[in-house]
Scaffold this active site. Structure first.
Site, PDB file in Angstrom:
ATOM      1  CG  ASP A  29      -7.553  23.437 -34.118  1.00 55.16           C
ATOM      2  OD1 ASP A  29      -6.969  24.444 -34.576  1.00 55.16           O
ATOM      3  OD2 ASP A  29      -7.155  22.816 -33.107  1.00 55.16           O
ATOM      4  CE  LYS A  92      -3.668  29.351 -36.250  1.00 56.09           C
ATOM      5  NZ  LYS A  92      -4.261  28.381 -35.301  1.00 56.09           N
ATOM      6  CD  GLU A 192      -6.763  28.881 -32.514  1.00 54.01           C
ATOM      7  OE1 GLU A 192      -5.956  29.015 -31.581  1.00 54.01           O
ATOM      8  OE2 GLU A 192      -6.423  28.828 -33.708  1.00 54.01           O
ATOM      9  CG  ASP A 217      -4.182  26.788 -27.312  1.00 52.95           C
ATOM     10  OD1 ASP A 217      -3.322  25.883 -27.384  1.00 52.95           O
ATOM     11  OD2 ASP A 217      -4.955  27.068 -28.248  1.00 52.95           O
TER      12      ASP A 217
HETATM   13  P1  ADP Z   1      -1.060  23.447 -32.402  1.00 54.81           P
HETATM   14  O1  ADP Z   1      -2.181  24.101 -31.686  1.00 54.81           O
HETATM   15  O2  ADP Z   1       0.205  24.258 -32.377  1.00 54.81           O
HETATM   16  O3  ADP Z   1      -1.406  22.987 -33.762  1.00 54.81           O
HETATM   17  P2  ADP Z   1      -1.331  20.993 -30.772  1.00 54.81           P
HETATM   18  O4  ADP Z   1      -2.362  21.482 -29.833  1.00 54.81           O
HETATM   19  O5  ADP Z   1      -1.715  19.897 -31.685  1.00 54.81           O
HETATM   20  O6  ADP Z   1      -0.611  22.156 -31.575  1.00 54.81           O
HETATM   21  O7  ADP Z   1      -0.078  20.517 -29.881  1.00 54.81           O
HETATM   22  C1  ADP Z   1       1.038  19.937 -30.431  1.00 54.81           C
HETATM   23  C2  ADP Z   1       2.080  19.784 -29.354  1.00 54.81           C
HETATM   24  O8  ADP Z   1       1.582  18.932 -28.321  1.00 54.81           O
HETATM   25  C3  ADP Z   1       3.361  19.133 -29.872  1.00 54.81           C
HETATM   26  O9  ADP Z   1       4.474  19.859 -29.384  1.00 54.81           O
HETATM   27  C4  ADP Z   1       3.316  17.767 -29.226  1.00 54.81           C
HETATM   28  O10 ADP Z   1       4.603  17.245 -28.969  1.00 54.81           O
HETATM   29  C5  ADP Z   1       2.592  18.054 -27.930  1.00 54.81           C
HETATM   30  N1  ADP Z   1       2.031  16.845 -27.316  1.00 54.81           N
HETATM   31  C6  ADP Z   1       1.133  15.997 -27.839  1.00 54.81           C
HETATM   32  N2  ADP Z   1       0.887  14.977 -26.994  1.00 54.81           N
HETATM   33  C7  ADP Z   1       1.661  15.190 -25.890  1.00 54.81           C
HETATM   34  C8  ADP Z   1       1.879  14.486 -24.656  1.00 54.81           C
HETATM   35  N3  ADP Z   1       1.260  13.351 -24.402  1.00 54.81           N
HETATM   36  N4  ADP Z   1       2.744  15.024 -23.769  1.00 54.81           N
HETATM   37  C9  ADP Z   1       3.394  16.175 -24.039  1.00 54.81           C
HETATM   38  N5  ADP Z   1       3.247  16.867 -25.169  1.00 54.81           N
HETATM   39  C10 ADP Z   1       2.386  16.388 -26.088  1.00 54.81           C
HETATM   40 MG    MG Z   2      -4.032  24.812 -31.394  1.00 51.59          MG
END
Ligand code: ADP
Ligand code: MG
Length: 621
Positions: A29, A92, A192, A217
């Site tokens: 991913d 990205k 995705e 998502d």
């Molecule tokens: P991306 O798909 O953009 O790479 P992710 O799916 O990894 O991102 O999500 C990242 C986001 O999730 C960040 O904004 C992070 O702060 C948030 N996040 C991660 N854990 C938590 C949580 N426990 N509660 C709220 N937000 C969270």
């Molecule tokens: Mg993602």
């Protein structure tokens, strides 16, 4: 008894396990905020940590240190506040984009985006060097590759990489190229939301046929809602919607805004501002599990209640629901048509988000898997299918290039357009262009250009023994069957006589990624020229038809046509024939028109005479 001893943690693979399964293909991913790798082991999909860390998530952040040293992930993230000019994030968002595409969003990036040429792909300047987003993503992928190789103790060559469902071809190609730069053989670019469904096992069973899935998502900086349908084992994207600037960052910002007001903070110092932001993110995460947060920066205590956070971010959540509604409308579906709702992205850990989405769709959402791992876990399942470890699962794919046949004048007639899902079957009817034509050559081509000469020939065969008939009368049906393994079968049959002929072409994918990319680029570069070429061929084809019928008309009606009329018709036909040999489509079209204007009254007269003759015949009878 278990046959193999396997570490339960995603640790080093034992020798026995390596030899017992097919080749290891990883699922990646490549996220805007975080990236990660997963593999299927012992029939189960697991995210892989690094040897140095328990964390499976690798922040998609790059730092360019002195002497061109590039670091990726947690090590790079710390420089976001201390060395922002040399620290890149959200790469990205730039993938496959031209400068024109990103000009409106440029001010949102903390680093410098370069335009050399409006139509060209963007580059990013760090220090005195220029980097394409492909190179930058390539660095992230290389870091992921090295990390997992160190953890598993074996080299990794092949991967499935995921992209948002709305990514266009340029963005998908850019992702493939980034994989190549990282030394990975990218076997598949997977959507995705499709990966997310696979992670939940949806789409792997026969009873999933015909089901409709909503994948919600909410990541760090983006929100995507995708509506998918499973049809004949294929995930079809019915609609996508979302907001490329709505994500976890906005929830952090809400807390920053609140604190700034409540504690009268001065955020003019960038390092202090960055620290407040980081603390806000920490607060947000904690509020997903508890009602109250207290943190502190240099002795200053900063607090927030869950209830207050919820009221401050209601409108953000509502915006995602509005997107969901639009996605449903675009797919012409209602909430009741959705069989599964899947939660993806770290931000869906927030209870307010889960609750709102569940209420919106009126059902319990799928949230049992770690939301920031779901996509990678599904990619690993697809990788496992490709490795041949899951026999009963159908391969999901689309055609990379258009498939078609050559028609009159060397034109490419596309039968299966590129990006069409496979397996598929398409039929089309044709006829002959010459009187008494007995044989018909069916030449099959692959490519995006309008003229077959510019495309790639896959094979040809001849449909023989068509009973002699005037041009246009035979009914020839050409059928293309493309199966899930990329094998193309082409069948031609003449319906009146029942003659039939077919070939099977196996080498549909016997074409390298580079060749494929070149062919696509080629078609884009030549789009205008192709359009002109096609117009000329079409004008010539039309002219030849007119010529054929004019000569026939002169012959069939010589009994009553005056000498003068015959000469004029022949002269106009000769002029037309001459223009067909030239390359000017407008000249051809004018000659056709001249001939039509002159011959039209004569054609009417011929018709009247024929009717008169027919009437006479009746009377005699
Ligand atoms: P991306 O798909 O953009 O790479 P992710 O799916 O990894 O991102 O999500 C990242 C986001 O999730 C960040 O904004 C992070 O702060 C948030 N996040 C991660 N854990 C938590 C949580 N426990 N509660 C709220 N937000 C969270
Ligand atoms: Mg993602």
């Amino acid at each position: 008894m278990a046959k193999f001893s396997i570490d339960l943690k995603a640790g080093n693979l034992k020798e026995e396990e390596k030899s017992s399964r097919g080749e290891l293909i990883v699922g990646i991913d490549l996220g805007t905020t975080n990236s990660l790798v997963a593999i299927v082991r012992d029939g189960k999909s697991v995210a892989v940590t690094g040897p140095d860390s328990k964390n499976v998530l690798v922040p998609s952040v790059l730092h360019f240190g002195p002497q061109g040293k590039i670091t990726v992930g947690d090590d790079a993230k710390q420089y976001l506040s201390s060395d922002p000019a040399n620290t890149l994030y959200s790469v990205k968002r730039l993938m496959g984009k031209s400068y024109q595409d990103v000009s409106e969003i440029e001010e949102r990036f903390g680093y410098e985006i370069i335009d050399e040429d409006e139509d060209k792909l963007v580059k990013v300047r760090v220090k005195d060097k220029f980097y394409t987003p492909i190179e930058l993503s390539g660095h992230i992928l290389r870091a992921l590759k090295q990390r997992i190789e160190a953890e598993l103790g074996e080299p990794i060559q092949k991967a499935v990489i995921t992209v948002p469902a709305y990514f266009n071809d340029a963005q998908r190609q850019a992702t493939r190229d980034a994989g190549k730069l990282a030394g990975l053989d990218v076997l598949r670019i997977l959507n995705e939301p499709t990966a997310s469904s696979l992670a939940y096992g949806i789409g792997l069973k026969d009873e999933d046929e015909g089901q409709t899935i909503a994948v919600y998502d909410l990541g760090g900086g983006t929100f995507d809602i995708s509506i998918l349908r499973i049809e004949q084992g294929i995930f079809e994207v019915l609609s996508t919607n979302g907001d490329t600037f709505l994500g976890g960052d906005d929830f952090d910002q809400a807390i920053v805004d609140y604190w700034t007001k409540r504690y009268d903070l001065d955020l003019s110092n960038p390092v202090f501002r960055a620290r407040v932001r980081l603390l806000a993110e920490e607060a947000k995460k904690e509020l997903s599990n508890q009602d109250h947060f207290v943190g502190n920066i240099d002795g200053l205590a900063l607090e927030i209640e869950h209830g207050y956070f919820v009221s401050q971010t209601k409108s953000l959540v509502q915006r995602t629901l509005d997107s969901c509604q639009r996605a449903l409308s675009d797919a012409e579906l209602s909430k009741n048509d959705i069989d599964h709702v899947i939660m993806v992205g770290g931000s869906t850990r927030m209870p307010i988000v889960k609750k709102a989405v569940g209420e919106f769709f009126g059902q319990t959402v799928n949230d049992s898997l770690d939301p920031d791992q779901v996509v990678a876990l599904g990619a690993a399942i697809q990788a496992d299918v490709l490795a041949g470890n899951q026999q009963d699962v159908l391969l999901l794919d689309i055609t990379p290039l258009s498939l078609g046949i050559e028609t009159v004048g060397g034109l490419m007639d596309v039968i299966i357009p590129r990006n069409n899902k496979v397996p598929t079957r398409v039929g089309r009817k044709y006829t002959t262009s010459v009187d008494g034509q007995k044989n018909l050559k069916v030449a099959v081509f692959q490519g995006e250009r309008d003229m077959v000469a510019d495309n790639r020939k896959l094979g040809e065969f001849v449909l023989r023994d068509i009973p002699p008939m005037p041009a246009g009368i035979p009914q020839i049906e050409i059928q293309f069957y493309l199966d899930a393994d990329g094998i193309l079968r082409v069948k031609a049959s003449e319906n009146r006589s029942g003659t039939e002929q077919s070939i099977t072409i196996k080498s549909q994918y016997g074409i390298s990624e580079e060749e494929m990319a070149l062919m696509l680029i080629d078609s884009l570069n030549h789009a205008e020229q192709d359009l002109a070429g096609r117009a000329l061929v079409e004008a010539r084809n039309e002219a030849n038809n007119v010529l054929l019928s004019t000569r026939k008309f002169i012959k069939n009606n010589e009994s009553w046509l005056s000498n003068e009329q015959s000469i004029a018709l022949n002269q106009l036909a000769d002029n037309l024939e001459k223009s067909v040999k030239g390359g000017d489509k407008d000249a051809i079209n004018s000659r056709v028109q001249e001939l039509n204007i002159y011959s039209e009254p004569l054609a009417h007269e011929a018709l009247d005479r024929n009717i008169a003759v027919a009437m006479k015949g009746k009377v005699i009878e």
